[in-house]
Design an enzyme around this catalytic site. Structure first.
Site, PDB file in Angstrom:
ATOM      1  CG  HIS A   1      -1.847   1.134   1.285  1.00 39.52           C
ATOM      2  ND1 HIS A   1      -3.035   1.127   0.584  1.00 39.52           N
ATOM      3  CD2 HIS A   1      -1.774   2.339   1.898  1.00 39.52           C
ATOM      4  CE1 HIS A   1      -3.661   2.278   0.784  1.00 39.52           C
ATOM      5  NE2 HIS A   1      -2.912   3.026   1.578  1.00 39.52           N
TER       6      HIS A   1
ATOM      7  CG  ASP B   1      -7.160  -7.798   9.039  1.00 40.44           C
ATOM      8  OD1 ASP B   1      -7.538  -6.942   8.215  1.00 40.44           O
ATOM      9  OD2 ASP B   1      -6.768  -7.509  10.184  1.00 40.44           O
ATOM     10  CB  ALA B   2     -12.173  -9.145   7.599  1.00 44.10           C
TER      11      ALA B   2
END
Ligand code: GRF
Length: 207
Positions: free
Chosen positions: A102, A134-135
């Site tokens: 990112h 992760d979520a």
């Protein structure tokens, strides 16, 4: 044993090329065995030209992607400019084995427009983060970060030009560490721990 790496892309694919170059130099501890995309893009075309297996999963459908990935049994899934959230089926199948790169120092400037947002905020320093997925949106445990200065006259193009070479260094190094079994995340930890004892002394990630 050589690790099996699946790479997700949506755009130009400079990080994909950096990963393949590192694998070709024998630095990655594995090979890119599949490139998947949620849309037609130059990165997918480039992978096909290299003779790498490619698959287009329109819209990044979670169930289809989970089945597709499980069929090729990757050790690591790398999101290299893949512009979709990863769904629960893929997360469940590859928990702790999905990396994302990112273009900011997370948790600052998550989301699709990190470089634009950094410029709009007027910060003097931004950077690159590699993290486990992760979520949450750009919120998984941090594996590596490096700062990049923002110059007063920067625009998106000039700032990206300084960010990309850092990405191309940090992402392959993180993949190497994950494949080597050197990354560990304690329950609830926001930062991954690098076990230097299983890495080569010259491994470029901060200890
Ligand atoms: C990179 O800046 C990455 O950080 C972000 O998307 C961009 C992809 O660039 N997630 P490329 O397609 O690898 O050139």
């Amino acid at each position: 044993m050589s690790g099996r790496i699946a790479v997700g892309v949506s755009g130009t694919g400079s990080n994909l090329r950096a990963l393949v170059a590192a694998a070709t130099r024998g630095e990655l501890g594995g090979d890119v065995i599949l490139v998947f995309a949620d849309r037609a893009c130059p990165a997918l075309d480039w992978a096909a030209e290299q003779g790498i297996e490619t698959i287009l999963v329109p819209g990044g459908d979670d169930e289809v992607l989970a089945e597709t990935l499980q069929a090729v049994r990757p050790d690591v899934v790398v999101l290299a400019g893949y512009l979709r959230l990863i769904g629960p089926a893929v997360l469940a199948a590859f928990d702790g084995r999905i990396l994302n790169v990112h273009p900011s120092l997370l948790p600052t400037f998550p989301g699709m427009h990190a470089v634009r947002d950094a410029l709009a905020a007027g910060v003097a320093v931004t950077g690159v983060t590699v993290h486990l997925v992760d979520a949450t949106l750009d919120g998984g445990p941090i594996v590596a970060q490096e700062a990049v200065p923002v110059l007063v006259d920067d625009d998106e193009a000039t700032l990206f030009a300084r960010i990309h070479p850092v990405e191309h260094r940090l992402l392959p190094a993180a993949v190497t560490a994950l494949l080597a079994g050197a990354l560990h995340v304690a329950p609830g930890a926001r930062r991954a721990r690098l076990d230097a004892s299983v890495m080569d002394a010259s491994a470029p990630l901060p200890r």
